[in-house]
Design a protein around this motif. Structure first.
Motif, PDB file in Angstrom:
ATOM      1  N   THR A  75      77.037  49.383  15.210  1.00  0.00           N
ATOM      2  CA  THR A  75      77.530  50.690  14.800  1.00  0.00           C
ATOM      3  C   THR A  75      76.580  51.756  15.309  1.00  0.00           C
ATOM      4  O   THR A  75      75.664  51.469  16.079  1.00  0.00           O
ATOM      5  CB  THR A  75      77.686  50.770  13.267  1.00  0.00           C
ATOM      6  OG1 THR A  75      78.353  51.991  12.919  1.00  0.00           O
ATOM      7  CG2 THR A  75      76.338  50.667  12.564  1.00  0.00           C
ATOM      8  N   LEU A 100      77.535  58.656  11.586  1.00  0.00           N
ATOM      9  CA  LEU A 100      78.973  58.872  11.750  1.00  0.00           C
ATOM     10  C   LEU A 100      79.528  59.647  10.551  1.00  0.00           C
ATOM     11  O   LEU A 100      79.089  59.448   9.420  1.00  0.00           O
ATOM     12  CB  LEU A 100      79.703  57.540  11.875  1.00  0.00           C
ATOM     13  CG  LEU A 100      79.419  56.718  13.132  1.00  0.00           C
ATOM     14  CD1 LEU A 100      80.076  55.342  13.022  1.00  0.00           C
ATOM     15  CD2 LEU A 100      79.912  57.447  14.371  1.00  0.00           C
ATOM     16  N   ASP A 103      85.919  47.703  15.136  1.00  0.00           N
ATOM     17  CA  ASP A 103      85.566  47.640  16.551  1.00  0.00           C
ATOM     18  C   ASP A 103      86.458  46.572  17.183  1.00  0.00           C
ATOM     19  O   ASP A 103      86.260  45.374  16.943  1.00  0.00           O
ATOM     20  CB  ASP A 103      84.087  47.280  16.689  1.00  0.00           C
ATOM     21  CG  ASP A 103      83.658  47.037  18.129  1.00  0.00           C
ATOM     22  OD1 ASP A 103      84.508  47.101  19.038  1.00  0.00           O
ATOM     23  OD2 ASP A 103      82.459  46.770  18.347  1.00  0.00           O
ATOM     24  N   ALA A 110      82.380  50.711  10.317  1.00  0.00           N
ATOM     25  CA  ALA A 110      82.127  51.892   9.496  1.00  0.00           C
ATOM     26  C   ALA A 110      83.285  52.069   8.527  1.00  0.00           C
ATOM     27  O   ALA A 110      84.345  51.443   8.672  1.00  0.00           O
ATOM     28  CB  ALA A 110      81.961  53.137  10.373  1.00  0.00           C
ATOM     29  N   VAL A 119      85.486  55.271   6.212  1.00  0.00           N
ATOM     30  CA  VAL A 119      85.788  56.698   6.199  1.00  0.00           C
ATOM     31  C   VAL A 119      86.710  56.966   5.021  1.00  0.00           C
ATOM     32  O   VAL A 119      87.389  56.053   4.530  1.00  0.00           O
ATOM     33  CB  VAL A 119      86.441  57.122   7.537  1.00  0.00           C
ATOM     34  CG1 VAL A 119      87.837  56.526   7.677  1.00  0.00           C
ATOM     35  CG2 VAL A 119      86.468  58.633   7.702  1.00  0.00           C
ATOM     36  N   ARG A 151      77.345  60.481  23.244  1.00  0.00           N
ATOM     37  CA  ARG A 151      77.617  60.042  21.876  1.00  0.00           C
ATOM     38  C   ARG A 151      79.120  59.974  21.621  1.00  0.00           C
ATOM     39  O   ARG A 151      79.614  59.009  21.017  1.00  0.00           O
ATOM     40  CB  ARG A 151      76.943  60.973  20.874  1.00  0.00           C
ATOM     41  CG  ARG A 151      77.114  60.504  19.421  1.00  0.00           C
ATOM     42  CD  ARG A 151      76.272  61.300  18.445  1.00  0.00           C
ATOM     43  NE  ARG A 151      76.448  60.799  17.088  1.00  0.00           N
ATOM     44  CZ  ARG A 151      75.804  59.766  16.570  1.00  0.00           C
ATOM     45  NH1 ARG A 151      74.908  59.115  17.291  1.00  0.00           N
ATOM     46  NH2 ARG A 151      76.023  59.371  15.328  1.00  0.00           N
ATOM     47  N   VAL A 181      81.037  56.379  20.645  1.00  0.00           N
ATOM     48  CA  VAL A 181      81.817  56.278  19.408  1.00  0.00           C
ATOM     49  C   VAL A 181      83.281  55.984  19.728  1.00  0.00           C
ATOM     50  O   VAL A 181      83.922  55.166  19.068  1.00  0.00           O
ATOM     51  CB  VAL A 181      81.689  57.574  18.584  1.00  0.00           C
ATOM     52  CG1 VAL A 181      82.625  57.532  17.370  1.00  0.00           C
ATOM     53  CG2 VAL A 181      80.249  57.764  18.114  1.00  0.00           C
ATOM     54  N   GLU A 182      83.813  56.617  20.772  1.00  0.00           N
ATOM     55  CA  GLU A 182      85.199  56.351  21.165  1.00  0.00           C
ATOM     56  C   GLU A 182      85.386  54.893  21.565  1.00  0.00           C
ATOM     57  O   GLU A 182      86.401  54.264  21.236  1.00  0.00           O
ATOM     58  CB  GLU A 182      85.593  57.286  22.317  1.00  0.00           C
ATOM     59  CG  GLU A 182      87.074  57.298  22.624  1.00  0.00           C
ATOM     60  CD  GLU A 182      87.844  58.252  21.722  1.00  0.00           C
ATOM     61  OE1 GLU A 182      88.866  58.782  22.167  1.00  0.00           O
ATOM     62  OE2 GLU A 182      87.440  58.453  20.558  1.00  0.00           O
ATOM     63  N   ASP A 233      85.363  52.704  18.424  1.00  0.00           N
ATOM     64  CA  ASP A 233      86.506  52.898  17.546  1.00  0.00           C
ATOM     65  C   ASP A 233      87.818  52.463  18.176  1.00  0.00           C
ATOM     66  O   ASP A 233      88.669  51.862  17.513  1.00  0.00           O
ATOM     67  CB  ASP A 233      86.582  54.378  17.171  1.00  0.00           C
ATOM     68  CG  ASP A 233      87.115  54.602  15.759  1.00  0.00           C
ATOM     69  OD1 ASP A 233      87.279  53.623  15.018  1.00  0.00           O
ATOM     70  OD2 ASP A 233      87.340  55.769  15.392  1.00  0.00           O
ATOM     71  N   PHE A 239      87.039  58.768  14.103  1.00  0.00           N
ATOM     72  CA  PHE A 239      85.698  59.353  14.111  1.00  0.00           C
ATOM     73  C   PHE A 239      85.492  60.473  15.122  1.00  0.00           C
ATOM     74  O   PHE A 239      84.848  61.482  14.813  1.00  0.00           O
ATOM     75  CB  PHE A 239      84.647  58.249  14.304  1.00  0.00           C
ATOM     76  CG  PHE A 239      84.517  57.384  13.097  1.00  0.00           C
ATOM     77  CD1 PHE A 239      83.932  57.865  11.946  1.00  0.00           C
ATOM     78  CD2 PHE A 239      85.011  56.086  13.088  1.00  0.00           C
ATOM     79  CE1 PHE A 239      83.839  57.089  10.804  1.00  0.00           C
ATOM     80  CE2 PHE A 239      84.926  55.303  11.951  1.00  0.00           C
ATOM     81  CZ  PHE A 239      84.339  55.798  10.808  1.00  0.00           C
ATOM     82  N   THR A 240      85.992  60.330  16.338  1.00  0.00           N
ATOM     83  CA  THR A 240      85.711  61.384  17.311  1.00  0.00           C
ATOM     84  C   THR A 240      86.444  62.680  16.979  1.00  0.00           C
ATOM     85  O   THR A 240      85.946  63.771  17.296  1.00  0.00           O
ATOM     86  CB  THR A 240      86.046  60.931  18.746  1.00  0.00           C
ATOM     87  OG1 THR A 240      87.369  60.375  18.781  1.00  0.00           O
ATOM     88  CG2 THR A 240      85.035  59.904  19.235  1.00  0.00           C
ATOM     89  N   MET A 263      84.217  64.256  14.449  1.00  0.00           N
ATOM     90  CA  MET A 263      83.054  64.789  15.156  1.00  0.00           C
ATOM     91  C   MET A 263      83.392  66.095  15.868  1.00  0.00           C
ATOM     92  O   MET A 263      82.593  67.038  15.899  1.00  0.00           O
ATOM     93  CB  MET A 263      82.525  63.762  16.150  1.00  0.00           C
ATOM     94  CG  MET A 263      81.881  62.544  15.519  1.00  0.00           C
ATOM     95  SD  MET A 263      81.679  61.151  16.681  1.00  0.00           S
ATOM     96  CE  MET A 263      80.681  61.903  17.977  1.00  0.00           C
TER      97      MET A 263
END
Length: 497
Positions: free
Chosen positions: A17, A21, A44, A52, A54, A102, A106-107, A110, A199-200, A203
């Motif tokens: 991870t 995040l 993942d 993660a 959320v 970053r 993350v992309e 995810d 997540f993105t 972000m």
């Protein structure tokens, strides 16, 4: 916070991870937990493990987000000049470029896509924000010659509060191509990213806040389509919906939008034809076909998933394609893989089901055709790069969107048959052709029903070119100035002198 690409990749490989995040919804300028307190895991796909959690939103969170967006619509945001909105978007573009590594890592974690593909997506997002930053103060109406006693003009006004439902295959780039033009037009937004890939987008909302976006202008609610997405598209406080996803879900969104006569842009499925004529540059055609179907493991609505090849070159072309497909090695997106995973077990089962039914019906599978055992690919969800010969125009392989690394092949005798085959499905999103004869290429571009036509290259054009489909592929356009006007309502004003 780490920004170096190598360090980020090393951390993600080592720990599974990344630290820092976002964990909540982004509503009214800050991260918040769900009203219910519920959370959900994000997986993942390359490992098949959660990396993660959320916040898991529902109607109560959507209500909060829409209220924040409506309040912001009449707040300081409404008094900013178009040029000032453009300055915020340009600052955001620069910040995304600074933090591109970053966003890309993350992309990849995810969505599962290869890091190189994710980096390409982030680069496109940088360009999208820069494009709409420049377009914000160039959105203008027209004046009409009504004679000596009247003045007539039109004004492009922001449509209001825009909802955006983002898919899991291109989470960051799809979010950006809706958020950037909506902000340039002066709208406020509530965005619901796919539950698989939140997540993105979260972000991006935080970054836009840092770039100077007033609180409440952009709100992001994570959650499932059932709990959060349905509440968003049915909300009476929404003035416009942009939805990207499947035909079946798009039809439900249309029904919900009809209740309040809400404006709508739909980008739905595709079964895009890629015609290869005998006079083509064979090297370029092979390279283009491989990218068109195996990028992002074929999980692209506009993938060139239907190869229509002239009989005279079918044998040598297919021989080269099979060898190229067999050379692709599946693996985690952060490694040196030739092809990445399928996003979820449910999608993996859908892809396998299509191919299994084709095999049972007697279709000839030229290569691939099976799930990769988890022990051979680090535990993730992978499907072999697959090429299958279709039996005819009514074959389910021709008519149905598979949304995976599966290329359907139709062999046709000549150019006229190619046009007929290209138009023989209910989809009309993208079409491509490889030929050295530009007269035939342009005849094809005129004759094929598609929102975009690519000649001698696939996935060409960038942010300036409008994107969208016809028939069951949806309606309305993203990207370009057409995408900007999707978030406007036109007002006509006539004055007597």
């Amino acid at each position: 916070m780490i920004v170096d690409r190598a360090e980020l990749v090393a951390e993600a490989i080592r720990s599974g991870t990344l630290a820092g995040l976002p964990g909540g919804h982004f509503i009214d300028g800050r991260f918040v937990e769900s009203v219910s307190g519920r959370r959900m895991e994000s997986f993942d796909p390359g490992r098949g493990k959660a990396f993660a959690t959320v916040a898991a939103g529902d109607g109560a969170d959507i209500d909060r987000a829409v209220a924040a967006a409506r309040a912001a619509l009449s707040g300081p945001w409404s008094r900013l000049s178009p040029a000032a909105r453009g300055e915020i978007l340009m600052r955001a573009s620069r910040l995304i470029a600074e933090r591109a590594a970053r966003f890309a890592v993350v992309e990849t974690l995810d969505s599962g896509k290869r890091l190189a593909e994710a980096e390409g997506d982030v680069g496109g997002v940088v360009k999208a924000f820069a494009y709409y930053a420049g377009a914000a103060d160039k959105l203008h109406g027209d004046s009409m010659p009504l004679g000596p006693d009247h003045v007539g003009l039109t004004i492009e006004e922001p449509v209001g509060v825009a909802a955006q439902v983002v898919p899991w295959n291109y989470p960051l780039s799809t979010a950006a191509r809706g958020i950037a033009p909506a902000l340039a037009a002066g709208c406020t937004l509530v965005v619901k990213p796919a539950e698989q890939t939140p997540f993105t987008t979260l972000m991006l909302a935080e970054l836009l806040d840092e770039a100077g976006l007033p609180a409440g202008v952009l709100n992001v609610v994570a959650g499932t389509g059932t709990d959060a997405g349905a509440a968003l598209v049915a909300h009476p406080g929404i003035d416009h919906i942009t939805f990207t996803g499947s035909v079946a879900t798009g039809q439900r969104v249309m029904r919900a939008a009809a209740e309040h006569v809400t404006r709508l842009v739909l980008e739905l499925g595709g079964k895009s034809p890629l015609v290869v004529l005998a006079d083509c540059d064979l090297d370029a055609a092979v390279a283009g076909i491989m990218e068109a179907i195996f990028e992002n493991a074929g999980q692209i609505c506009s993938a060139g998933s239907r190869l229509i090849v002239e009989e005279a070159i079918a044998a040598p072309l297919l021989e080269r394609l099979v060898a190229s497909a067999q050379a692709l090695r599946p693996g985690h997106g952060l490694g040196d893989a030739g092809i990445g995973p399928i996003n979820s077990p449910a999608q993996l089962a859908r892809v396998a089901g299509h191919v299994d039914r084709a095999r049972a019906a007697g279709n000839r599978i030229l290569t691939g055709g099976a799930i990769v055992p988890p022990e051979e690919c680090g535990g993730g969800w992978f499907y072999q790069p697959t090429i299958v010969l279709a039996d005819g125009p009514d074959d389910p392989l021709v008519q149905e969107e598979i949304f995976g690394p599966v290329l359907t092949v139709q062999v046709i005798p000549d150019f006229e048959a190619a046009i007929a085959a290209a138009n023989a499905t209910s989809y009309a999103l993208v079409a491509g052709i490889y030929t050295r004869d530009h007269a035939r290429a342009w005849r094809y571009a005129r004759a094929v029903d598609a929102g975009q036509v690519y000649i001698n290259e696939f996935f060409a054009g960038g942010i300036a070119m409008p994107f969208g489909g016809n028939r069951k592929s949806g309606f309305g356009r993203a990207k370009g100035m057409a995408g900007l006007r999707s978030y406007c309502k036109l007002k006509s004003v006539v004055a007597r002198i």
